[in-house]
Write an enzyme that holds these catalytic residues in place. Sequence first.
Site, short mmCIF file in Angstrom:
data_model
loop_
_atom_site.label_atom_id
_atom_site.label_comp_id
_atom_site.label_asym_id
_atom_site.label_seq_id
_atom_site.Cartn_x
_atom_site.Cartn_y
_atom_site.Cartn_z
N SER A 17 -25.18 -15.13 14.25
CA SER A 17 -25.84 -14.67 15.47
C SER A 17 -26.59 -13.37 15.21
CB SER A 17 -24.77 -14.46 16.54
OG SER A 17 -25.39 -13.95 17.68
N THR A 29 -33.88 -17.76 16.15
CA THR A 29 -34.78 -18.07 17.26
C THR A 29 -36.17 -17.49 16.98
OG1 THR A 29 -32.88 -18.02 18.70
CG2 THR A 29 -35.02 -17.91 19.76
N ASN A 38 -26.12 -9.78 19.45
CA ASN A 38 -27.57 -9.99 19.56
C ASN A 38 -27.99 -9.81 21.03
OD1 ASN A 38 -30.18 -10.90 19.51
ND2 ASN A 38 -29.74 -12.93 18.70
N SER A 84 -29.20 -13.42 22.41
CA SER A 84 -28.46 -14.46 21.68
C SER A 84 -28.61 -15.82 22.37
CB SER A 84 -27.00 -14.05 21.63
OG SER A 84 -26.29 -14.97 20.86
N GLY A 86 -25.83 -19.13 16.39
CA GLY A 86 -25.34 -18.75 15.07
C GLY A 86 -23.84 -18.56 15.04
N GLU A 136 -20.43 -17.02 14.87
CA GLU A 136 -20.08 -15.69 15.34
C GLU A 136 -18.57 -15.45 15.28
OE1 GLU A 136 -22.03 -15.43 19.12
OE2 GLU A 136 -20.65 -16.83 20.08
N1 LIG Z 1 -38.87 -11.76 11.77
C1 LIG Z 1 -38.47 -10.81 12.61
N2 LIG Z 1 -39.21 -9.70 12.78
C2 LIG Z 1 -38.80 -8.72 13.60
N3 LIG Z 1 -37.67 -8.75 14.32
C3 LIG Z 1 -36.87 -9.83 14.20
C4 LIG Z 1 -37.23 -10.92 13.34
N4 LIG Z 1 -36.27 -11.83 13.42
C5 LIG Z 1 -35.36 -11.35 14.30
N5 LIG Z 1 -35.71 -10.15 14.76
C6 LIG Z 1 -34.95 -9.29 15.72
O1 LIG Z 1 -33.65 -9.71 15.74
C7 LIG Z 1 -33.24 -10.11 17.04
C8 LIG Z 1 -32.33 -11.31 16.97
O2 LIG Z 1 -33.02 -12.42 16.51
P1 LIG Z 1 -32.76 -13.89 17.05
O3 LIG Z 1 -32.60 -13.89 18.50
O4 LIG Z 1 -33.79 -14.76 16.46
O5 LIG Z 1 -31.38 -14.18 16.38
P2 LIG Z 1 -30.62 -15.58 16.34
O6 LIG Z 1 -30.37 -15.87 14.91
O7 LIG Z 1 -31.36 -16.59 17.10
O8 LIG Z 1 -29.28 -15.22 17.01
P3 LIG Z 1 -28.36 -16.15 17.96
O9 LIG Z 1 -27.63 -17.04 17.05
O10 LIG Z 1 -27.49 -15.18 18.61
O11 LIG Z 1 -29.26 -16.83 18.87
C9 LIG Z 1 -34.54 -10.42 17.76
O12 LIG Z 1 -34.40 -10.22 19.12
C10 LIG Z 1 -35.48 -9.44 17.13
O13 LIG Z 1 -35.37 -8.20 17.75
MG LIG Z 2 -31.06 -17.56 18.75
#
Ligand SMILES: Nc1ncnc2c1ncn2[C@@H]1O[C@H](COP(=O)(O)OP(=O)(O)OP(=O)(O)O)[C@@H](O)[C@H]1O
Ligand SMILES: [Mg+2]
Length: 1008
Positions: free
Chosen positions: A107, A112, A157, A160, A383, A385
Amino acid sequence: MESALTARDRVGVQDFVLLENFTSEAAFIENLRKRFKENLIYTYIGSVLVSVNPYKDLEIYTKNHMERYRGVNFYEVSPHIYAVADNSYRSMRTERKDQCILISGESGAGKTEASKKILQYYAFTCPASEQVQTIKDRLLQSNPVLEAFGNAKTLRNDNSSRFGKYMDIQFDFKGAPVGGHIINYLLEKSRVVHQNHGERNFHIFYQLIEGGEEDLLRALGLERNPQQYQYLVKGNCPKVSSINDRSDWKMVRKALTVIGFNEDEELLNIIASVLHLGNVQYGGEEGNVCITSDTQIKYLARLLGVNGAVLTEALTHKKIIAKGEELMSPLNLEQASSARDALSKAVYGRTFTWLVNKINASLTYTDDSHKNYSVIGLLDIYGFEVFQHNSFEQFCINYCNEKLQQLFIELTLKSEQEEYEAEGITWEPEKFKGIISILDEECLRPGDASDLTFLEKLEDTVGGHAHFVTLKYCLAVDWLVVPDCKPLNICPVRFLDKNNDLLFRNLKEVMCMSENKILNQCFDREELSDKKRPETAATQFKASLAKLMEILMSKEPSYIRCIKPNDSKQAGRFDEVLIRHQVKYLGLMENLRVRRAGFAYRRRYEVFLQRYKSLCPDTWPNWQGKLADGVATLVKHLGYKPEEYKLGRSKIFIRFPKTLFATEEALETRKHSLATKLQAGWRGYSQKSKYQKLRTSAIAIQAWWRGILARRRAQRRRQAADTIRRFIKGFIYRHRERCPENEYFLDYVRYSFLMKLHRNLPKNVLDKSWPTPPAALAEASEHLRKLCMQNMVWSYCKKISPEWKHQMEQKMIASELFKDKKDNYPQSVPKLFVSTRLSTTFFLLQQMSCETCTVPVTKYDRKGYKARPRQLLLTANSAVIIEETKLKQRIDYGALKGISVSSLSDGLFVLHVSSDDNKQKGDVVLQSDHVIETLTKIAICSDKINSININQGSITFTVGQGKEGIIDFTPGSELLVAKAKNGHLSVVSLLNLPHSQSDGFSKLKAEM
Ligand SMILES: Nc1ncnc2c1ncn2[C@@H]1O[C@H](COP(=O)(O)OP(=O)(O)OP(=O)(O)O)[C@@H](O)[C@H]1O
Ligand SMILES: [Mg+2]
């Protein structure tokens, strides 16, 4: 990727496969770290992309970047998510095989975000028509909507994903995205009613409260304060600095419009009703529970579109069917709260599913009659967690992640094996540590069990496993998912409840009667008649996961493995412990080991040859034979040892990265010389083409100009021919009356005569030239000539001075008197008449000449003809002969009878004086060098113009007293005046005196 090997780009290695020490986890993490520090967040393991969340905006997702990766070979550019997206897209198009991109990681690792980047890449790079644009927009806009309803702030997150999402993007045969389909997995519904400390409910609640307009909130009975709502206060975290609920609200509303949503009101009613449900308070005694907040019920009744009383009863009672009879049994306080929460979760959960279906309807590919579209699937699941206390949700989430991990290992191993087999290379598999099997689903079987009995069952089933320990006293299980991984503490409290996910029948009935359109669809009446016990959440989830696995197995997979660099969401912080944990959990080392089991580097022959052909003279610039032979020749030239490489059917396999690096170094050196050659070639080519361009331009201009000239010449020739023809015709008809045939000719003749005349007009009155006129203009010509002459004369006369006029009058008289009569007249013509011809010695006489005229003369005595120099003075009344200052003789003009002169060219003349005048001594014989001038003046002064006699041969004159003298004139070669023997005065006149032009004469001519 080869380009990545150049010194310029080399920060660590861009593909872990090229790590020299590929078994070392430290080397692996060090490589990640080095690159992360340089903001290089992407690294490959073969074709798997490892991505480290930068937690800051990097300038690597611009349109320029998208362009750079579009259609470019995966290995030719530095690692990027766009390269993976583009590779899948191109494989889909060329191999016509459905693709899927699996994004995994714990996570907050960036799954995403990665899926959004991929979607944006397709939206930008794929061909688009107007209809496709709508689909593109909807695909993009589905994200904010689903995130608003399905994402929440957790400790891990701020955004999340609390549901799993698998999205199919459908492409038509032209490669344009034409549709999409989303499958959602197990929404974490428990969040609707409860949040851990520091976490929030789903974003949409806060967005509505923060962003909703006053009117809207009033209509929904809501206040702009999340602290007012029981469902929003549990986590004690209404505000998150990284989230702007107000602007997100606007975005969601806009997105709903783009998707074509028109059930806004109903949807908002549902969101509000969940908040109201949370505020439903129970009171009363045990066994007689009642609702204490009436207003909530009123709002709920309106918002849910149900009867308030029925709803109140359903929230406080449970329907029991005993012996065919329906009984309403009152609930205790705990049961009533549970029933309320169950309703909230059911309403929210089902609405979420309805929303996904709604989005799917708007993304449906309308023209799917032949189903001839290809698909790229994007899997963005919640993800892995680990919390302090992990509940049913974490169990499911992590179970799902486990499944995916298994799939990943299976598929990568399989593809690796397959590749070696396909290439005919012997496969020596690496000993690969498996993932521990997941907990048997037995533990989730519905039954009459408590959490404790469930724990016992677990112990019975997998209790013997090395990574499973039960801690009964605190009702917890330590369950290690991956060997060496940190323990995952699962607390099975409320496992069964959550698993059963029960909603009392009477609540279901109430909802089935809802007038809210959405709820009406969510709660199906048929559900009520279905007597079968609904499947447990875990069973449903397991089944849907199994289906997902099937879907994924049927597609060509690509992998993105997301890593979270630290737990504090900070940019630039690389928490090695956390990362090591993820590397382990994600099995990246295993992945690398499998990949490197044999050969570190492999490339298709054509790619390898294309890149390195310049290093061998036989393969440069082009290899004509078979590719395999070309590669063999090349590696032989490069000095590869047999153990360093193997040639497959279509690929070369290189065992050690150092071999490849050495080759790459050689290429780098070679590039310089090639670049110089290319530059020279290019310069030559560009100059040549510039020259060619100039040349063709010059030729074009020349041709064009020549054309103009030729046309002009032709036109002139035509005109000339016409003129000549007209001329000839005119000439032929010239004698006719004026007619069309000759008018041009006649006009021309006239015109040309006049023009000629204009150019050749006589310059002065003496110029008698005149062009010959044509017959038709003879008369006019004559007129013109006269006019011209008159004009010249007139202008001459106008210019003439009184002196000159006087001169001319004298000259006229001289002409009348002597012209053609006296031989030396012509010589006198050019000589101007002057008032005195005396030398300066006769100053006085000279002075007198202003009124008179003075001339030196020679006087011949009457007797001996002796010559004596004298001066002749012509006064108004007389001619006076003076010897210096002495008056010798005065001849009054009245006494002057006549004047005789010879016709020859001598200067002698005789003044005949009347014999009546006694004062006179006879005629006077004089000689003047300017005889014509002198005589003319005497004639004028004395008014004796008609008394001048020009004699031939001799002149007789009176000497006095009746005697006569004779002057004989004979022509001779020398002027001689002498007394002859016969007593006559003999004058030998000069013959043929040469003409002498004097200044006066030329002046005269010029004046004319
Ligand atoms: N490529 C990127 N560039 C800049 N910031 C990023 C990038 N990827 C992720 N982030 C930052 O990290 C945060 C978390 O990313 P994201 O929501 O994609 O995580 P996730 O893997 O989908 O988590 P979850 O499993 O909780 O959904 C985003 O809100 C953003 O602020
Ligand atoms: Mg996500």
